[in-house]
Design an enzyme around this catalytic site. Structure first.
Site, PDB file in Angstrom:
ATOM      1  N   GLU A  40      -5.696  -7.994   0.100  1.00  0.00           N
ATOM      2  CA  GLU A  40      -6.415  -7.727   1.351  1.00  0.00           C
ATOM      3  C   GLU A  40      -7.833  -7.321   1.001  1.00  0.00           C
ATOM      4  O   GLU A  40      -8.070  -6.655  -0.002  1.00  0.00           O
ATOM      5  CB  GLU A  40      -5.771  -6.598   2.172  1.00  0.00           C
ATOM      6  N   GLU A  50       0.815  -1.226   0.000  1.00  0.00           N
ATOM      7  CA  GLU A  50       0.000   0.000   0.000  1.00  0.00           C
ATOM      8  C   GLU A  50       0.848   1.277   0.000  1.00  0.00           C
ATOM      9  O   GLU A  50       0.468   2.298   0.562  1.00  0.00           O
ATOM     10  CB  GLU A  50      -0.953  -0.003   1.207  1.00  0.00           C
TER      11      GLU A  50
END
Length: 345
Positions: free
Chosen positions: A271, A179
């Site tokens: 995720e 991320e």
């Protein structure tokens, strides 16, 4: 013609970026490529302080996820200095022995310069940009600096743990520096350039110095400008947290991930919060290679007696049952023997 082009993007050759990849990694990659576009592997991240997720899912569905998600968070040296003890390496070894696939991320506590201001920026949140003044740009610009040396120290510590998995014949879907483009983690706080440098440094050091040939490199930067190049990425992952009880396929993000490169790479939902509805994924063509639901209330909660049970805050029981029993999804009991899966030709 559009459908032909689309189908080609789902036909990925089982070639790893590491020319010296171990057979265990080659076998897993071959299986993932054979399955990609046809079925999605179920996955679940375990918790940090407690790990009831797998048992809760099994108690509710009679199935275990195909992929177990683990984290080197508590192995970060700047956390160990505060007394943390990493346990996920041993848990991952057991998961593999029980027939599951292993994926690891690393909530990398900054090597130094933790702010340690409670409650929001304590030492234990040192992977967040707000909780450290560590400057990745300075470190990567000066290989003679203490900061750069500390980066190498931390990489070497985690490499030793990955080597335990390598020596046990465990292939790892390795997802570091996740991320990054969001900038909420220190490795993304200074923009794409230093983060890409760190990715390449980690790849070279883990591959060449530590000979971690059991790794399949899952890049999770989430923006095209942060892509380090096809020669440094095996698989692309997207992390998506839809609103509560929103079971959409996330097809826009799937297509976005396909556009990071013109090369054919597997796309995974690395995720997620709520589970995506398999029927929606099939209808939309959002054929994620696997999902990995995050831990905690995304899947479980404590009942009045203190026992871990299914939490329906994000995914309701009916959808959990649907996903784990759908023809499109793969659970642990459906996995082949990956130690003898045919090697790619």
């Amino acid at each position: 013609m559009a459908n032909i082009a689309w189908n080609r993007r789902l036909q990925v050759e089982p070639k790893l970026i590491n020319k010296h990849a171990d057979d265990c990694a080659k076998r897993l990659m071959a299986y993932l490529c054979d399955t990609y576009g046809k079925r999605m592997l179920t996955g679940q991240q375990i918790g940090v302080l407690s790990t009831p997720e797998m048992d809760v899912i099994h108690n509710e569905t009679g199935k275990y996820p195909a992929i177990g998600g683990f984290d080197f968070m508590n192995d970060s040296p700047s956390r160990v200095e505060w007394g943390t003890v990493g346990t996920d390496t041993e848990l991952a070894l057991k998961w593999w022995e029980d027939g599951g696939i292993v994926t690891f991320c690393w909530h990398w506590n900054a090597p130094k310069d933790l702010i340690d201001q409670q409650p929001d920026n304590g030492w234990h949140r040192g992977f967040y940009t707000t909780a450290t003044t560590f400057d990745i740009s300075h470190a990567m610009d000066d290989p003679t600096s203490e900061d750069y040396a500390l980066l190498l120290r931390d990489i070497d510590v985690i490499s030793a743990l990955l080597a335990k998995l390598r020596d046990a014949g465990v292939p790892v879907l390795w997802r570091p520096l996740h991320e990054a483009s969001g900038a909420w983690f220190w490795w993304g706080a200074k923009g794409a350039e230093p983060c890409i440098k760190l990715w390449k440094l980690m790849y070279e050091r883990m591959t060449n110095k530590h000979e971690l040939h059991n790794l399949i490199w899952v890049w999770n930067g989430q923006h095209k400008d942060w892509y380090p190049g096809d020669e440094f990425v095996d698989i692309i992952g997207e992390d998506i947290y839809s609103p509560e009880k929103n079971y959409s396929s996330n097809v826009k993000r799937f297509r976005q991930a396909l556009d990071y490169t013109s090369a054919t790479k597997i796309i995974a939902l690395s995720e997620n919060g709520p589970l995506p509805d398999p029927d929606s994924m099939l209808a939309d063509g959002a054929l994620w290679a696997w999902n990995c639901t995050w831990y905690g209330t995304f899947v479980q909660k404590q009942d009045n007696d203190g026992f871990a049970v299914v939490s329906e805050q994000y995914t309701e029981r009916d959808m959990l049952q649907k996903v784990y029993h759908h023809a499109f999804t793969v659970t642990r009991d459906e996995l082949p023997d990956l130690e003898s899966y045919p090697l790619p030709e």
